[in-house]
Design an enzyme around this catalytic site. Structure first.
Site, short mmCIF file in Angstrom:
data_model
loop_
_atom_site.label_atom_id
_atom_site.label_comp_id
_atom_site.label_asym_id
_atom_site.label_seq_id
_atom_site.Cartn_x
_atom_site.Cartn_y
_atom_site.Cartn_z
N GLU A 33 -10.29 5.78 -6.07
CA GLU A 33 -8.96 6.36 -5.81
C GLU A 33 -8.53 7.23 -6.98
O GLU A 33 -7.83 8.22 -6.78
CB GLU A 33 -7.93 5.27 -5.53
CG GLU A 33 -6.64 5.87 -4.99
CD GLU A 33 -5.58 4.86 -4.64
OE1 GLU A 33 -4.57 5.29 -4.05
OE2 GLU A 33 -5.75 3.67 -4.93
N ALA A 53 0.67 4.15 -9.22
CA ALA A 53 0.32 3.03 -10.09
C ALA A 53 -0.98 3.26 -10.85
O ALA A 53 -1.58 2.30 -11.34
CB ALA A 53 0.24 1.75 -9.28
N ASN A 67 2.64 8.49 1.30
CA ASN A 67 2.86 7.92 -0.03
C ASN A 67 2.11 8.74 -1.07
O ASN A 67 0.96 9.13 -0.85
CB ASN A 67 2.42 6.46 -0.09
CG ASN A 67 3.22 5.59 0.86
OD1 ASN A 67 2.70 5.03 1.81
ND2 ASN A 67 4.52 5.49 0.62
N ASP A 84 2.99 -2.30 5.77
CA ASP A 84 3.50 -3.55 5.20
C ASP A 84 5.01 -3.64 5.22
O ASP A 84 5.58 -4.60 4.69
CB ASP A 84 2.99 -3.71 3.75
CG ASP A 84 3.45 -2.59 2.83
OD1 ASP A 84 3.99 -1.58 3.33
OD2 ASP A 84 3.27 -2.73 1.60
N HIS A 115 5.70 0.50 2.32
CA HIS A 115 5.20 1.85 2.10
C HIS A 115 5.76 2.87 3.09
O HIS A 115 6.05 4.01 2.70
CB HIS A 115 3.67 1.86 2.19
CG HIS A 115 2.97 1.37 0.97
ND1 HIS A 115 2.95 0.04 0.60
CD2 HIS A 115 2.25 2.03 0.01
CE1 HIS A 115 2.25 -0.09 -0.51
NE2 HIS A 115 1.82 1.09 -0.88
N ASP A 136 -4.37 -1.40 0.94
CA ASP A 136 -4.04 -0.99 -0.43
C ASP A 136 -3.65 -2.21 -1.26
O ASP A 136 -2.81 -2.15 -2.15
CB ASP A 136 -2.92 0.05 -0.44
CG ASP A 136 -2.80 0.80 -1.76
OD1 ASP A 136 -3.75 0.71 -2.59
OD2 ASP A 136 -1.77 1.45 -1.99
#
Length: 376
Positions: free
Chosen positions: A125, A136, A215, A244, A247, A269
């Site tokens: 990623e 992040a 996102n 979830d 997101h 993720d």
């Protein structure tokens, strides 16, 4: 060793069949049907259950307190959590790190994939991400995809680099998309400031995925459709979706599913806290706080992966009004096809992998077979 699983409804991308049975022969589905079943060495009765293909997760970072970046033992521990939740095939995702650390991680994942067929390979990623959209990922480890870096990472993975996320606005990015694609790696656009035109150029260069749609990228605007609009408009692109409730809003998730039928792949993720308690965790070198199942970088509101498992993603999809068959497809045949594995993963049909999940009336997982071995 053959196993007959009977008495359940069979559900996959092709539809739902009541009163079905499956015959598993080693790691392969030998036969399916209704009516009188064949003889088998072992019989499992599952009356009232739904049998679905094993879930395929294109994008996860850990679980059960273990992170995929921390070596093969951590990968095994995290995968056990996801296996119990129905994910029978996983792409092991890595966050941005120094190139030498990524090379070591890729080599370890290659070794693991050689031993364990449920490990489909690695997903980088990072580090080829836009600093302004790094999420992040530690911004200190971001870099442009220079040819030498691309070559080093491909060599370290020894043919097991399954996918890579690239921000197409970085210097040399479109050349890197072509190089990765030529090496058989599925390229995703993500963590990017790209507009629709640049995203389309990346797709023309070989990109075929959109990393966690909506996102870490510009939104879908009525005058500038951005990466999401470009992906929705191009039938070659599969869109990852983290369903979830954090997101992406469920209403928007349902709109994405309707706008790209058969092209949305539900992913977790998931970071190390998936399947574990709230509290302090880490993703890569960064501190993460988890409260109420929501993971954010410590002291910020920046989402840091999820605590999702694929069974919960299925339940969330159904709660959002998505039908059972398309929801199951988004967890099985769609991600399998995105990886070029749609001819052997993601369906309940003869010749496909013996990856099977049994669901109870509340859509909880009651049994799991991965490559023919019962793991739950």
């Amino acid at each position: 060793m053959t196993t007959l699983v009977r008495g359940a409804r069979l559900v996959d991308a092709g539809g739902a069949v009541d009163g079905g049975w499956l015959l598993l022969d080693g790691a392969t589905i030998a036969a399916t049907g209704t009516g009188p079943p064949p003889q088998a060495d072992d019989t499992v009765e599952l009356p009232g259950a739904d049998l679905v293909p094993g879930f395929v997760d294109l994008h996860a970072h850990g679980g059960g307190g273990a992170a995929f970046d921390d070596g093969p033992d951590a990968v095994r521990a995290a995968l056990a959590v996801h296996r119990a939740a129905g994910t029978t095939r996983s792409v092991v995702s890595l966050v941005a790190a120094p190139l030498e650390e990524l090379e070591a991680s890729l080599a370890g994942i290659a070794d693991l994939a050689a031993q364990d067929p449920t490990v489909l390979g690695a997903h980088l990623e990072g580090p080829f991400l836009a600093p302004a959209r790094c999420g992040a990922h530690d911004p200190r480890h971001l870099r442009a995809p220079a040819p030498d870096a691309v070559a080093r990472l491909l060599a370290a993975a020894r043919g097991t680099l399954r996918q890579v996320t690239v921000a197409p606005e970085l210097p040399g990015a479109l050349e890197a998309v072509r190089a990765f694609s030529a090496a058989g790696v599925v390229v995703a656009v993500g963590h990017t400031e790209a507009d629709a035109a640049l995203t389309a150029a990346a797709v023309d260069a070989g990109a075929r995925l959109l990393t966690h749609a909506l996102n870490a990228m510009p939104g879908l605007h009525h005058r500038e459709p951005g990466p999401v609009g470009a992906a929705l408009a191009d039938a070659r692109v599969t869109l990852e979706l983290v369903l979830d409730g954090v997101h992406v809003h469920p209403v928007v998730a349902a709109l994405l599913m309707a706008g790209a039928p058969g092209r949305v792949a539900l992913v977790t993720d998931a970071m190390a806290a998936a399947g574990g308690p709230d509290g302090a965790h880490r993703i890569g070198a960064l501190d993460v706080t988890v409260r109420g199942g929501r993971a954010v970088l410590a002291g910020t509101g920046t989402i840091a992966g999820s605590t999702l498992t694929q069974d919960a993603a299925l339940r969330n999809a159904l709660a959002a009004g998505i039908g059972l068959v398309p929801a199951v497809a988004a967890l099985t045949s769609v991600p399998a096809r995105a990886l070029g594995l749609g001819d052997r993963l993601g369906r309940l049909a003869p010749g496909y992998a013996a990856d099977v999940v049994a669901l109870g009336p509340d859509r909880s997982v009651t049994a799991v077979w991965a490559a023919g071995a019962r793991v739950r």
